[in-house]
Design a protein around this motif. Structure first.
Motif, PDB file in Angstrom:
ATOM      1  N   THR A 295      -4.099  -8.326   6.307  1.00 16.98           N
ATOM      2  CA  THR A 295      -3.685  -7.028   5.774  1.00 16.98           C
ATOM      3  C   THR A 295      -2.307  -6.684   6.301  1.00 16.98           C
ATOM      4  O   THR A 295      -2.065  -6.768   7.509  1.00 16.98           O
ATOM      5  N   VAL A 296      -1.398  -6.302   5.417  1.00 11.44           N
ATOM      6  CA  VAL A 296      -0.032  -5.925   5.777  1.00 11.44           C
ATOM      7  C   VAL A 296       0.163  -4.448   5.470  1.00 11.44           C
ATOM      8  O   VAL A 296      -0.066  -4.015   4.345  1.00 11.44           O
ATOM      9  N   TYR A 297       0.580  -3.687   6.469  1.00 10.07           N
ATOM     10  CA  TYR A 297       0.807  -2.258   6.282  1.00 10.07           C
ATOM     11  C   TYR A 297       2.274  -2.026   5.927  1.00 10.07           C
ATOM     12  O   TYR A 297       3.157  -2.506   6.633  1.00 10.07           O
ATOM     13  N   PRO A 298       2.555  -1.311   4.841  1.00 11.91           N
ATOM     14  CA  PRO A 298       3.945  -1.044   4.467  1.00 11.91           C
ATOM     15  C   PRO A 298       4.705  -0.383   5.605  1.00 11.91           C
ATOM     16  O   PRO A 298       4.163   0.460   6.324  1.00 11.91           O
ATOM     17  N   SER A 299       5.952  -0.772   5.770  1.00  6.44           N
ATOM     18  CA  SER A 299       6.737  -0.343   6.931  1.00  6.44           C
ATOM     19  C   SER A 299       8.136   0.056   6.505  1.00  6.44           C
ATOM     20  O   SER A 299       8.685  -0.481   5.540  1.00  6.44           O
ATOM     21  N   GLN A 300       8.717   1.009   7.266  1.00  4.92           N
ATOM     22  CA  GLN A 300      10.114   1.371   7.101  1.00  4.92           C
ATOM     23  C   GLN A 300      10.947   0.941   8.306  1.00  4.92           C
ATOM     24  O   GLN A 300      12.125   1.274   8.406  1.00  4.92           O
ATOM     25  N   GLY A 301      10.333   0.182   9.208  1.00 10.64           N
ATOM     26  CA  GLY A 301      11.075  -0.359  10.341  1.00 10.64           C
ATOM     27  C   GLY A 301      11.548  -1.766  10.036  1.00 10.64           C
ATOM     28  O   GLY A 301      11.457  -2.259   8.908  1.00 10.64           O
ATOM     29  N   ASN A 302      12.059  -2.450  11.046  1.00 11.65           N
ATOM     30  CA  ASN A 302      12.437  -3.857  10.877  1.00 11.65           C
ATOM     31  C   ASN A 302      11.330  -4.760  11.412  1.00 11.65           C
ATOM     32  O   ASN A 302      11.580  -5.796  12.014  1.00 11.65           O
ATOM     33  N   PHE A 303      10.094  -4.346  11.177  1.00  8.32           N
ATOM     34  CA  PHE A 303       8.916  -5.096  11.597  1.00  8.32           C
ATOM     35  C   PHE A 303       7.766  -4.726  10.665  1.00  8.32           C
ATOM     36  O   PHE A 303       7.812  -3.711   9.953  1.00  8.32           O
ATOM     37  N   LEU A 304       6.735  -5.562  10.679  1.00 14.91           N
ATOM     38  CA  LEU A 304       5.531  -5.341   9.875  1.00 14.91           C
ATOM     39  C   LEU A 304       4.316  -5.370  10.792  1.00 14.91           C
ATOM     40  O   LEU A 304       4.223  -6.225  11.681  1.00 14.91           O
ATOM     41  N   PHE A 305       3.405  -4.449  10.573  1.00 16.24           N
ATOM     42  CA  PHE A 305       2.146  -4.379  11.316  1.00 16.24           C
ATOM     43  C   PHE A 305       1.086  -5.049  10.456  1.00 16.24           C
ATOM     44  O   PHE A 305       0.907  -4.694   9.289  1.00 16.24           O
ATOM     45  N   VAL A 306       0.407  -6.043  11.007  1.00  9.79           N
ATOM     46  CA  VAL A 306      -0.580  -6.785  10.219  1.00  9.79           C
ATOM     47  C   VAL A 306      -1.910  -6.829  10.966  1.00  9.79           C
ATOM     48  O   VAL A 306      -1.938  -6.888  12.196  1.00  9.79           O
ATOM     49  N   ARG A 307      -2.995  -6.795  10.183  1.00  6.83           N
ATOM     50  CA  ARG A 307      -4.337  -6.964  10.738  1.00  6.83           C
ATOM     51  C   ARG A 307      -4.803  -8.368  10.406  1.00  6.83           C
ATOM     52  O   ARG A 307      -4.773  -8.799   9.246  1.00  6.83           O
ATOM     53  N   LEU A 308      -5.229  -9.083  11.428  1.00  9.43           N
ATOM     54  CA  LEU A 308      -5.672 -10.465  11.237  1.00  9.43           C
ATOM     55  C   LEU A 308      -7.008 -10.516  10.511  1.00  9.43           C
ATOM     56  O   LEU A 308      -7.765  -9.539  10.503  1.00  9.43           O
TER      57      LEU A 308
END
Length: 494
Positions: A299-312
């Protein structure tokens, strides 16, 4: 050797080991591809690095100019009044002084977030009221619920990181301004915009102009992250001159090093290159999110930073994935099990060029599925399956971090039902169907009448501060508009 490297992660608290430590333990091998440290990979340009290398002897031999001189140059570039700015040896130095000078007893912060906002106040004996962001709502921050939480706790300082680290969640400028005005009776409201330069959800998302008009608002900005120079250690805050001056008066005269001075004075010649580097990071973010979202169960959470938060995927353990990616594929990722409010099922992955992303995706395929894409996928979660995402850890910490004898239970906000997206927000680029779209958080409900405050009128100065006209550089001694520099977003700060 591999065991020595991975042991460094197990010995850290809320942060990752430094690249220097990893390099020492890794021996003579080439360093890993870095998806851990949130750094702009396109800036400085090779020519700028060559310039710094050519001047290295002078830079490290002689004292830098005073912090006032370097700050004045930065303010000239960004078209800000110097009396409203304080520069620090990295944003963490400024967080430390904010805590020592401006936080009296308690601080509220949504979690998960940058670790210094939870750790620093606890280290000085303050009560830290942690507001858990919910996985069920995509870790979106509901400002109305956060305000209710602050009122129920009686917290005196509120912090918002925008975009938030590690999930990249974003709040629109008008919503933050409304929150700032509703919290005008607090000792302090801090808006940490360390990653805001990478956002593209709106044209001018920063609230620095509004902060200078208000007596209790500080905006924190990073330079190392967006300039790709973490090692130089420089950042700044913008506030009402009374607040900025209070912090500035405590900083050493030479708290900024000669590298910081050299970079600040060369920036005016490289505005177009900097703007292009931000555009490229934003393009890479969309491409990287698309590639990662295609991995089964991820799962990839939309981001406005220069990184992505993902759930394995279900069954994957973040520390194992991290260690195998590092030892088998020479890829460094940020596992988030040591972030309060998160768990080891989550990774924060820094946005990098496509050639590096392809290597990351290949490594994840082999670590998660044992082969290339197309093998048997990790099962998707069954309908109704829930996951705590570390909020239970927050509950366990309440007794020790929120003060002895404080019996008030920590309220857990209910799941947010996404509201219709207000126009005119730019439409996101299409993503694969399996990637969950995080709808913008619902606009905050009207704050309680006792907490509602109208914005400061243009001709009325904030306490000890500037009028709106002075902030815009149109009146007042020493506040003439700065000359046009060609620097991107100088007037809007973002």
């Amino acid at each position: 050797m591999a065991e020595n490297v991975t042991s460094l992660f197990r010995s850290t608290a809320a942060h990752s080991p430094s690249m220097a430590a990893l390099t020492r333990e890794g021996g003579e091998d080439a360093g890993p591809i870095d998806f851990c440290i949130p750094c702009n990979p396109y800036f400085p340009t090779p020519a700028m690095f060559d310039d710094m290398a050519g001047r290295l002897r002078d830079i490290i031999t002689y004292y830098p100019s005073s912090a006032d001189t370097i700050t004045a140059e930065l303010c000239n570039l960004l078209r800000l009044p110097p009396q409203a700015v304080a520069m620090g040896n990295g944003s963490t130095e400024l967080i430390t002084w904010i805590d020592h000078l401006l936080v009296r007893e308690s601080l509220a912060v949504p979690v998960p977030t940058f670790g210094r906002w939870t750790d620093q106040p606890m280290e000085t004996g303050k009560r830290v009221d942690m507001f858990p962001l919910q996985e069920s709502s995509g870790f979106a921050l509901d400002l109305a619920q956060y305000a209710e939480f602050i009122r129920a706790r009686g917290t005196r300082v509120a912090v918002i990181c925008n975009p938030n680290n590690p999930d990249g969640g974003f709040l629109h400028r008008h919503a933050i301004v409304q929150f700032m005005d509703a919290m005008a009776d607090l000792d302090l409201v801090v808006i940490d915009e360390s990653f805001l330069e990478f956002a593209d959800a709106e044209a001018e998302p920063s609230v620095v102009q509004e902060a200078m008009l208000r007596p209790n608002v500080v905006v924190l900005r990073s330079l190392g992250k967006n300039f790709g120079l973490h090692g130089i250690r420089f950042g700044y805050l913008v506030a009402n001159p009374a607040l900025a001056g209070r912090v500035r008066s405590m900083l050493p005269k030479w708290n900024l090093n000669a590298f910081a001075e050299h970079v600040v004075f060369m920036l005016k010649h490289h505005g177009p290159e900097y703007a292009e580097s931000l555009h490229q990071v934003r393009r890479d973010r969309l491409d990287m999110a698309s590639q990662l979202a295609a991995l089964p169960g991820l799962t990839v959470y939309p981001s406005q930073g220069n990184f992505l938060f993902v759930r394995l995927p279900v069954g994957a353990e973040g520390t194992v994935v991290r260690d195998r990616l590092l030892t088998e594929h020479r890829i460094l990722v940020r596992e988030c099990g040591n972030k309060i409010g998160s768990s080891s099922r989550f990774l924060r992955l820094v946005v990098r060029p496509q050639v590096d992303v392809r290597r990351l995706v290949s490594g994840l395929e082999q670590v998660l599925y044992g082969t290339r894409r197309g093998a048997a996928a990790v099962p998707e979660p069954a309908t109704g399956t829930s996951y705590s995402s570390g909020t239970a850890a927050v509950d366990r910490l309440v007794g020790s971090t929120n003060g002895a004898g404080m019996a008030m239970p920590m309220p857990v906000p209910p799941a947010v039902v996404p509201a219709p997206v207000p126009a005119p927000v730019p439409a996101p680029m299409p993503m694969p169907a399996r990637m969950p779209a995080r709808m913008p958080a619902p606009m905050p409900a009207p704050m309680p009448a006792a907490a509602a405050f109208e914005p400061t009128p243009p001709g009325v100065p904030a306490r000890g501060g500037l009028t709106a006209a002075q902030v815009r550089g149109t009146t007042g001694p020493g506040l003439a508009p700065a000359p046009a520099t060609g620097w991107p977003n100088a007037a809007g700060m973002g």
